[in-house]
Design a protein around this motif. Structure first.
Motif, short mmCIF file in Angstrom:
data_model
loop_
_atom_site.label_atom_id
_atom_site.label_comp_id
_atom_site.label_asym_id
_atom_site.label_seq_id
_atom_site.Cartn_x
_atom_site.Cartn_y
_atom_site.Cartn_z
N VAL A 1 0.86 -1.18 0.00
CA VAL A 1 0.00 0.00 0.00
C VAL A 1 0.90 1.23 0.00
O VAL A 1 1.62 1.48 0.97
CB VAL A 1 -0.92 0.02 1.23
N PRO A 2 0.90 2.02 -1.08
CA PRO A 2 1.74 3.22 -1.13
C PRO A 2 1.26 4.29 -0.18
O PRO A 2 0.24 4.14 0.51
CB PRO A 2 1.61 3.67 -2.60
N GLY A 3 1.97 5.42 -0.17
CA GLY A 3 1.62 6.52 0.71
C GLY A 3 0.28 7.15 0.37
O GLY A 3 -0.18 7.11 -0.78
N TRP A 4 -0.34 7.72 1.40
CA TRP A 4 -1.65 8.34 1.29
C TRP A 4 -1.48 9.85 1.38
O TRP A 4 -0.84 10.36 2.28
CB TRP A 4 -2.52 7.82 2.42
N VAL A 5 -2.02 10.61 0.40
CA VAL A 5 -1.76 12.04 0.31
C VAL A 5 -2.28 12.80 1.53
O VAL A 5 -1.54 13.55 2.17
CB VAL A 5 -2.40 12.63 -0.96
N ASP A 6 -3.52 12.63 1.88
CA ASP A 6 -4.16 13.42 2.93
C ASP A 6 -4.52 12.54 4.11
O ASP A 6 -5.56 11.86 4.10
CB ASP A 6 -5.40 14.11 2.37
N VAL A 7 -3.69 12.55 5.15
CA VAL A 7 -3.94 11.68 6.29
C VAL A 7 -5.11 12.15 7.12
O VAL A 7 -5.56 11.43 8.03
CB VAL A 7 -2.67 11.55 7.17
N ASP A 8 -5.61 13.36 6.85
CA ASP A 8 -6.77 13.85 7.58
C ASP A 8 -8.08 13.30 7.01
O ASP A 8 -9.15 13.47 7.61
CB ASP A 8 -6.82 15.38 7.53
N VAL A 9 -7.99 12.64 5.86
CA VAL A 9 -9.16 12.05 5.22
C VAL A 9 -9.08 10.53 5.37
O VAL A 9 -8.04 9.92 5.11
CB VAL A 9 -9.22 12.42 3.72
N ALA A 10 -10.15 9.91 5.80
CA ALA A 10 -10.17 8.46 5.97
C ALA A 10 -9.97 7.77 4.62
O ALA A 10 -10.55 8.19 3.61
CB ALA A 10 -11.49 8.02 6.58
N PRO A 11 -9.14 6.73 4.56
CA PRO A 11 -8.95 6.01 3.30
C PRO A 11 -10.23 5.32 2.88
O PRO A 11 -11.10 5.02 3.72
CB PRO A 11 -7.85 5.00 3.63
N PRO A 12 -10.40 5.05 1.59
CA PRO A 12 -11.64 4.43 1.09
C PRO A 12 -11.93 3.11 1.80
O PRO A 12 -11.03 2.29 1.99
CB PRO A 12 -11.35 4.22 -0.40
#
Length: 329
Positions: free
Chosen positions: A81-92
């Protein structure tokens, strides 16, 4: 009907890169470069590699067409799982569910950088030590208190669950996976191809004041090469300091700034790495390898090797030794 991950040839390790909108393109591209390039001339079979996503996804300015749906993740040997741009938003939720299902099915699950937030949301980090980019470790720890977040390491290997810090540390973890699967010699060859350091231990600090020696650090840069050419010799900190024309205390301070560790620990790591290569690519006895790596005796080599890698040299050789010629340098 298109071939699925479950159709991949028996005996070939499969890697699925999970992609959705909002991924960091650097970590995604890094994983594609390391695992998606055909390197069967080094290891045959190489990995079977596939992108898995919910459909066409947007990564930065780019649009990607995954090979398979997220429902294929449980069929892969390793899921990244690569990096997630906005950690303030819950992943899908569909990504979180797919990662959870893959872990339950026995896949090795790996996160790069802020991909750890996806693993944490899936519950696979509960009760485990983990890391992510140092700028987001506090957020990860606060949001998921059941995860033991370590902000001071490059990557954490829990066996079936692995997490890395950001950017360059993601490369370190990818090379660590290759070292686990194919041995040190192959990992080092690929590192040379990518023009990156062949091995940085996972426990090394994330943030180093000067990770790359500057022009004023030329004596230290030269010292690295000089030392690596003399690993068979009983070198001391005083020997290294004398070669670098500085005091032992100044050398230790300079070394920690440039590498994040001490001269003796760095030297031991290089000796172990050389021993790994010799165990993989030669039929030399453990006694001979102990001499060639400056360990002195087989007993000393076995003690340090077992403490560092968790297995004795003979077991390591049975796992990774290859009768074929060593990979080209």
């Amino acid at each position: 009907m298109p071939r699925t991950i479950s159709d991949m040839s028996t005996g070939t390790r499969s890697i699925a890169l999970a992609v959705t909108d909002g991924m960091l393109h650097f970590e995604l591209a890094l994983a594609c470069e390391v695992f998606g390039t055909d390197l069967s001339h080094l290891v045959d079979p190489w990995y079977e590699f596939a992108l898995c996503g919910p459909g066409a996804v947007r990564v930065g300015r780019f649009r990607l067409e995954p090979d398979h749906g997220l429902d294929q993740l449980p069929y892969a040997d390793t899921v990244i799982v690569p990096g997630w741009v906005d950690v303030d938003v819950a992943p899908p939720a569909e990504l979180v569910d797919a990662v959870r299902a893959a872990h339950a099915a026995g896949a090795r699950v790996v996160s790069l950088c802020t991909g750890a937030f996806v693993l944490a949301a899936a519950g696979v980090l509960d009760g485990l030590r983990a890391t992510t980019h140092w700028a987001h470790t506090d957020v990860l720890a606060a949001r998921h208190p059941q995860v033991e977040v370590d902000p001071d390491v490059l990557y954490v290997d829990n066996g079936s669950v692995l997490t890395s810090a950001g950017k360059a540390a993601a490369m370190d973890l990818c090379l660590h996976l290759i070292r686990l699967d194919h041995g040190s010699a192959v990992a080092n060859t690929i590192a040379r191809r990518l023009v990156v350091p062949p091995h940085r231990a996972g426990g090394q600090a994330q943030f180093v004041t000067a990770p790359v020696p500057e022009r004023g650090d030329a004596p230290l840069s030269e010292l690295f090469s000089w030392t690596l050419a003399r690993l068979d010799q009983p070198l001391t900190v005083e020997d290294l300091a004398r070669r670098a024309n500085m005091s032992s205390r100044h050398l230790t301070r300079h070394f920690r700034t440039a590498t994040g560790t001490t001269p003796l620990q760095w030297l031991l790591t290089q000796r172990i790495r050389r021993a790994q290569e010799l165990l993989e690519t030669t039929a030399d006895s453990v006694d001979t390898i102990a001499t060639a790596t400056g360990m002195g005796t087989a007993t000393t080599l076995r003690r340090h090797f077992n403490r560092t890698l968790g297995v004795p040299p003979d077991t390591y050789r049975r796992t990774f030794h290859d009768s074929r010629p060593a990979p080209p340098r």
